[in-house]
Design a protein around this motif. Structure first.
Motif: not given
Length: 195
Positions: A11-22
């Motif tokens: 949950d605290d890395r969700f922004g990083d998940v979004q960055h990786a996916l984009s």
């Protein structure tokens, strides 16, 4: 030399998940939900709906994927989790040749890779796969299955390689168990005493 680390998507890395996916391919619009629902359900979701579903997944006790970092920047993603939760897999005729019962929760699947364009060619898929195997093993998987593309036999576009490349899986110790199409394999890795 770059420093590469791989961490569970939380949950605290969700922004990083979004960055990786984009950073290339269809990851930003898909939100790694393609394998999580049947087509009729997929057609009734928006990108925002899929992002909410992924956010719920990464808040769960067992992460549905891992994020690769290169020098601290989120650079890649891999989905790995119980195959039974990846609903579309069981309903894809191409994968019917799996040697495992579809309702077996101890069989996990590696079903999606995303690497941002600027980080391609650094071996991140192999690093993500190795980490996915360790994650599955640590969370009780008996076997891991995947459905990679055999690139020399394929004319698929780059975006269609999100399911992985056969040579990477073979180099990581997976064995081919079926060839449903000339350019598509089913591979597996049995873990710790699995038969």
């Amino acid at each position: 030399m770059s420093t590469i680390t791989i961490e569970p998507a939380t949950d605290d890395r969700f922004g990083d998940v979004q960055h990786a996916l984009s950073g290339g391919g269809d990851g930003a619009s898909c939100q790694c939900q393609w394998w999580m629902m049947r087509n009729k359900d997929w057609q009734n979701t928006s990108r925002a709906d899929r992002e909410d579903l992924l956010r719920d997944e990464v808040a769960a006790p067992v992460s549905p994927g891992l994020v690769a970092y290169v020098d601290g920047e989120a650079a890649g993603w891999v989905r790995v989790g119980p195959r039974i939760a990846q609903t579309r897999l069981a309903h894809t005729r191409t994968f019917a040749a799996s040697p495992h019962a579809w309702d077996d929760p101890s069989v996990w699947a590696v079903s999606c890779f995303v690497v941002r364009r600027e980080f391609r060619g650094q071996g991140l898929n192999r690093r993500l796969l190795d980490a996915a195997v360790a994650h599955a093993r640590a969370n009780g998987a008996r076997a891991i299955e995947a459905y990679p593309v055999d690139v020399p036999n394929s004319t698929r576009r780059t975006n269609d390689l999100y399911i992985g490349i056969l040579s990477v899986f073979l180099a990581a110790g997976f064995t081919e168990v079926a060839r449903p199409k000339p350019d598509l394999a089913i591979v597996q890795l049995l873990l710790d005493g699995a038969a």
